[in-house]
Design a protein around this motif. Sequence first.
Motif, PDB file in Angstrom:
ATOM      1  N   GLY A 231       0.811  -1.211   0.000  1.00 38.41           N
ATOM      2  CA  GLY A 231       0.000   0.000   0.000  1.00 38.41           C
ATOM      3  C   GLY A 231       0.843   1.260   0.000  1.00 38.41           C
ATOM      4  O   GLY A 231       0.477   2.266  -0.619  1.00 38.41           O
ATOM      5  N   LYS A 232       1.978   1.245   0.681  1.00 38.05           N
ATOM      6  CA  LYS A 232       2.845   2.423   0.726  1.00 38.05           C
ATOM      7  C   LYS A 232       3.442   2.722  -0.644  1.00 38.05           C
ATOM      8  O   LYS A 232       3.690   3.882  -0.987  1.00 38.05           O
ATOM      9  CB  LYS A 232       3.936   2.229   1.775  1.00 38.05           C
ATOM     10  CG  LYS A 232       3.380   2.240   3.196  1.00 38.05           C
ATOM     11  CD  LYS A 232       4.451   2.056   4.250  1.00 38.05           C
ATOM     12  CE  LYS A 232       3.809   2.090   5.649  1.00 38.05           C
ATOM     13  NZ  LYS A 232       4.792   1.927   6.727  1.00 38.05           N
TER      14      LYS A 232
ATOM     15  N   ARG B 263       0.455   4.056  -2.888  1.00 39.50           N
ATOM     16  CA  ARG B 263       0.131   5.433  -2.496  1.00 39.50           C
ATOM     17  C   ARG B 263       1.054   6.437  -3.162  1.00 39.50           C
ATOM     18  O   ARG B 263       0.656   7.566  -3.473  1.00 39.50           O
ATOM     19  CB  ARG B 263       0.257   5.560  -0.973  1.00 39.50           C
ATOM     20  CG  ARG B 263       0.063   6.961  -0.417  1.00 39.50           C
ATOM     21  CD  ARG B 263       0.567   7.019   1.010  1.00 39.50           C
ATOM     22  NE  ARG B 263       2.009   6.746   1.086  1.00 39.50           N
ATOM     23  CZ  ARG B 263       2.655   6.468   2.217  1.00 39.50           C
ATOM     24  NH1 ARG B 263       2.001   6.389   3.357  1.00 39.50           N
ATOM     25  NH2 ARG B 263       3.963   6.240   2.199  1.00 39.50           N
TER      26      ARG B 263
ATOM     27  N   ARG C 231      -0.102   3.246  -8.326  1.00 38.32           N
ATOM     28  CA  ARG C 231      -1.361   2.495  -8.498  1.00 38.32           C
ATOM     29  C   ARG C 231      -1.722   2.309  -9.968  1.00 38.32           C
ATOM     30  O   ARG C 231      -2.212   1.246 -10.360  1.00 38.32           O
ATOM     31  CB  ARG C 231      -2.505   3.211  -7.748  1.00 38.32           C
ATOM     32  CG  ARG C 231      -3.853   2.473  -7.856  1.00 38.32           C
ATOM     33  CD  ARG C 231      -3.795   1.130  -7.167  1.00 38.32           C
ATOM     34  NE  ARG C 231      -5.013   0.351  -7.314  1.00 38.32           N
ATOM     35  CZ  ARG C 231      -5.228  -0.539  -8.291  1.00 38.32           C
ATOM     36  NH1 ARG C 231      -4.309  -0.712  -9.240  1.00 38.32           N
ATOM     37  NH2 ARG C 231      -6.339  -1.230  -8.343  1.00 38.32           N
TER      38      ARG C 231
ATOM     39  N   LYS D 183      -8.084  -0.731   2.842  1.00 37.67           N
ATOM     40  CA  LYS D 183      -7.471   0.280   3.704  1.00 37.67           C
ATOM     41  C   LYS D 183      -5.959   0.096   3.754  1.00 37.67           C
ATOM     42  O   LYS D 183      -5.194   1.065   3.645  1.00 37.67           O
ATOM     43  CB  LYS D 183      -8.073   0.195   5.104  1.00 37.67           C
ATOM     44  CG  LYS D 183      -7.558   1.265   6.055  1.00 37.67           C
ATOM     45  CD  LYS D 183      -8.251   1.170   7.415  1.00 37.67           C
ATOM     46  CE  LYS D 183      -7.732   2.244   8.372  1.00 37.67           C
ATOM     47  NZ  LYS D 183      -8.410   2.154   9.710  1.00 37.67           N
ATOM     48  N   ARG D 184      -5.517  -1.136   3.947  1.00 33.67           N
ATOM     49  CA  ARG D 184      -4.076  -1.404   4.020  1.00 33.67           C
ATOM     50  C   ARG D 184      -3.386  -1.068   2.699  1.00 33.67           C
ATOM     51  O   ARG D 184      -2.276  -0.520   2.671  1.00 33.67           O
ATOM     52  CB  ARG D 184      -3.826  -2.874   4.339  1.00 33.67           C
ATOM     53  CG  ARG D 184      -4.195  -3.339   5.727  1.00 33.67           C
ATOM     54  CD  ARG D 184      -4.024  -4.838   5.760  1.00 33.67           C
ATOM     55  NE  ARG D 184      -4.401  -5.450   7.018  1.00 33.67           N
ATOM     56  CZ  ARG D 184      -4.598  -6.757   7.163  1.00 33.67           C
ATOM     57  NH1 ARG D 184      -4.473  -7.562   6.126  1.00 33.67           N
ATOM     58  NH2 ARG D 184      -4.932  -7.256   8.339  1.00 33.67           N
TER      59      ARG D 184
ATOM     60  N   GLN E 153      -4.287   1.031   0.565  1.00 34.73           N
ATOM     61  CA  GLN E 153      -4.456   2.460   0.287  1.00 34.73           C
ATOM     62  C   GLN E 153      -5.040   2.709  -1.105  1.00 34.73           C
ATOM     63  O   GLN E 153      -4.539   3.529  -1.882  1.00 34.73           O
ATOM     64  CB  GLN E 153      -3.131   3.203   0.472  1.00 34.73           C
ATOM     65  CG  GLN E 153      -2.569   3.049   1.883  1.00 34.73           C
ATOM     66  CD  GLN E 153      -1.504   4.052   2.223  1.00 34.73           C
ATOM     67  OE1 GLN E 153      -1.641   5.237   1.952  1.00 34.73           O
ATOM     68  NE2 GLN E 153      -0.420   3.596   2.847  1.00 34.73           N
ATOM     69  N   THR E 154      -6.104   1.963  -1.410  1.00 35.53           N
ATOM     70  CA  THR E 154      -6.793   2.117  -2.680  1.00 35.53           C
ATOM     71  C   THR E 154      -8.286   1.933  -2.450  1.00 35.53           C
ATOM     72  O   THR E 154      -8.703   1.363  -1.429  1.00 35.53           O
ATOM     73  CB  THR E 154      -6.276   1.102  -3.711  1.00 35.53           C
ATOM     74  OG1 THR E 154      -6.891   1.340  -4.975  1.00 35.53           O
ATOM     75  CG2 THR E 154      -6.586  -0.331  -3.272  1.00 35.53           C
ATOM     76  N   ASP E 155      -9.089   2.398  -3.393  1.00 35.48           N
ATOM     77  CA  ASP E 155     -10.532   2.220  -3.259  1.00 35.48           C
ATOM     78  C   ASP E 155     -11.057   1.079  -4.124  1.00 35.48           C
ATOM     79  O   ASP E 155     -12.243   0.809  -4.137  1.00 35.48           O
ATOM     80  CB  ASP E 155     -11.275   3.517  -3.608  1.00 35.48           C
ATOM     81  CG  ASP E 155     -11.007   3.972  -5.038  1.00 35.48           C
ATOM     82  OD1 ASP E 155     -10.218   3.319  -5.748  1.00 35.48           O
ATOM     83  OD2 ASP E 155     -11.578   5.000  -5.443  1.00 35.48           O
TER      84      ASP E 155
END
Length: 328
Positions: free
Chosen positions: A93-94, A97, A101, A127-128, A130-132
Amino acid sequence: MNRREFLEATLALMVAPSAFAAGTPSASQAIPRRKLGRTGEQVSCIGLGGFHIGKQKDEAESIQIIRRALDQGINFLDNCWDYNEGQSELRMGKVLRDGYRAKAFLMTKIDGRDKKTAAAQIDESLKRLQTDRLDLLQLHEVIHANDPERAFAEGGVIEAMEEARKAGKARFLGFTGHKSPAMHLKMLEAAKKHGFRFDAVQMPLNVMDAHYDSFEKRVLPVLVREEIGVLGMKSMGDPFILESKTVTATECLRYSLSLPASVVITGMDSMDRVEQALSVARGFKPLSEKEVEKLLARTEKAAKGGGFEKYKTSQHFDGTAKHPEWMG
């Protein structure tokens, strides 16, 4: 399907380099893309395994590995809600972000068998990471006898997955498993019975699977015929096949890539492993029938009984068996 038919199916998946390699020094340096079933998507023939990028002591090393893979054209990212207590998703996720992506075809997996548990895991993974949205959401470890029944029951995980797709949280849906070709076939039959179609299916594909209780022989032809995206994994048995001393890591990757899989997911726990995967993938051409025959002849004796395929013959890889609470 015979070897010639497998080769023809593999070639049919491959995308011309000019379709995706703009700006690359040469086609030989590009990471080939393949069609993902009927989805219309194109994914790198090699995928970055999610489990291994959560094992480094230094998080910065994990991030460097993921960035290197994406920068060099590997766009398929594998992950799972339960990998390394969430560290694999958190670290990935980092990277996502930080502007990556758009480069990634992002997949993760969930363990929940009931709708409530599954829905909570989907949201936690998003959430982890960091995307929808996920490009592919998969039900993890279909290895239990009652998994097909539980998955499609009222209030089961399939309802949560379908709702996630309708809500835009997931574009495509699939399932994974490493234990039994018969279990995969039962899951596919259950889907058909309920009017549901999986977009992708993940399973072991390697030089020893071809000899023992084979996904390649029993499940792969069904997926090819139905144009369901094939995700190969455990090309080296993680890494027990290499311990047989019958085949090298490069040969393992080349064999799996020569099958009609959209992507072969492999663990990359160091920069050396990233470069190994890149070197095999760049300008890849499928093995000839004779080359495949030689590899299979060399591994046949060691493959008997599944001793080097511990994911089939032991509980070594059965996370949900060790943690039934993950399933809800």
